[in-house]
Design a protein around this motif. Structure first.
Motif, mmCIF file in Angstrom:
data_model
loop_
_atom_site.group_PDB
_atom_site.id
_atom_site.type_symbol
_atom_site.label_atom_id
_atom_site.label_comp_id
_atom_site.label_asym_id
_atom_site.label_seq_id
_atom_site.Cartn_x
_atom_site.Cartn_y
_atom_site.Cartn_z
ATOM 1 N N ASN A 252 -17.956 -10.448 -22.091
ATOM 2 C CA ASN A 252 -17.144 -10.253 -23.111
ATOM 3 C C ASN A 252 -17.136 -11.230 -24.411
ATOM 4 O O ASN A 252 -16.791 -10.865 -25.434
ATOM 5 N N CYS B 237 -18.060 -11.218 -16.078
ATOM 6 C CA CYS B 237 -17.123 -10.467 -17.168
ATOM 7 C C CYS B 237 -16.862 -11.222 -18.289
ATOM 8 O O CYS B 237 -16.753 -10.775 -19.607
ATOM 9 N N ALA B 238 -16.394 -12.518 -18.112
ATOM 10 C CA ALA B 238 -16.219 -13.577 -19.106
ATOM 11 C C ALA B 238 -17.139 -13.520 -20.173
ATOM 12 O O ALA B 238 -17.261 -13.636 -21.395
#
Length: 137
Positions: free
Chosen positions: A127, A123-124
């Motif tokens: 994004n 996710c990091a």
């Protein structure tokens, strides 16, 4: 208050049931339903950021088609979790058929933490690529 741990007596039948339900849902989706389009991610549609599970559906579809590398690209937790679950179910089944003798893969809480960490890192990275480089999923 002491926290109760999950053990193999609960996890093994739960995973077998999950596998059976998954196969039934896949057959239903491919057969009578005619592979309808799946809805867009509500999280991304509303807030324009990727959630930890973003790419999961595409990763499952790629894995079902035998495209492991593509599945890793979409969401690495899907093929890693699938491989772990398959190895776990296989070793537990063989162990139980042999009268609970020999080597067996047992559930450890670190597997859950590893999967969670994999989802958060994915996710990091997604994004960061999206916000700072404009690279979409």
């Amino acid at each position: 208050m002491k926290r109760r741990q999950i053990d193999d007596r609960e996890l093994y039948p739960a995973l077998l049931l999950t596998l059976a339900v998954g196969v039934a849902l896949l057959a239903l989706w491919r057969g009578p339903l005619g592979q309808p389009a799946l809805p867009a991610c509500v999280f991304f549609t509303r807030w324009h950021v990727y959630c930890p599970a973003c790419g999961g559906t595409r990763a499952v579809e790629a894995l079902l088609r035998g495209r492991v590398v593509q599945s890793l690209y979409w969401n690495p937790a899907v093929p890693v979790g699938t491989a772990w679950a398959a190895a776990y179910l296989f070793s537990q089944s063989v162990w139980r058929l042999r009268g609970r003798r020999g080597w067996v893969l047992k559930y450890r809480e670190r597997w859950l933490w590893t999967m969670g960490l994999l989802l958060v890192v994915n996710c990091a990275v997604r994004n960061a690529l999206w916000f700072f480089r404009g690279v979409p999923l």
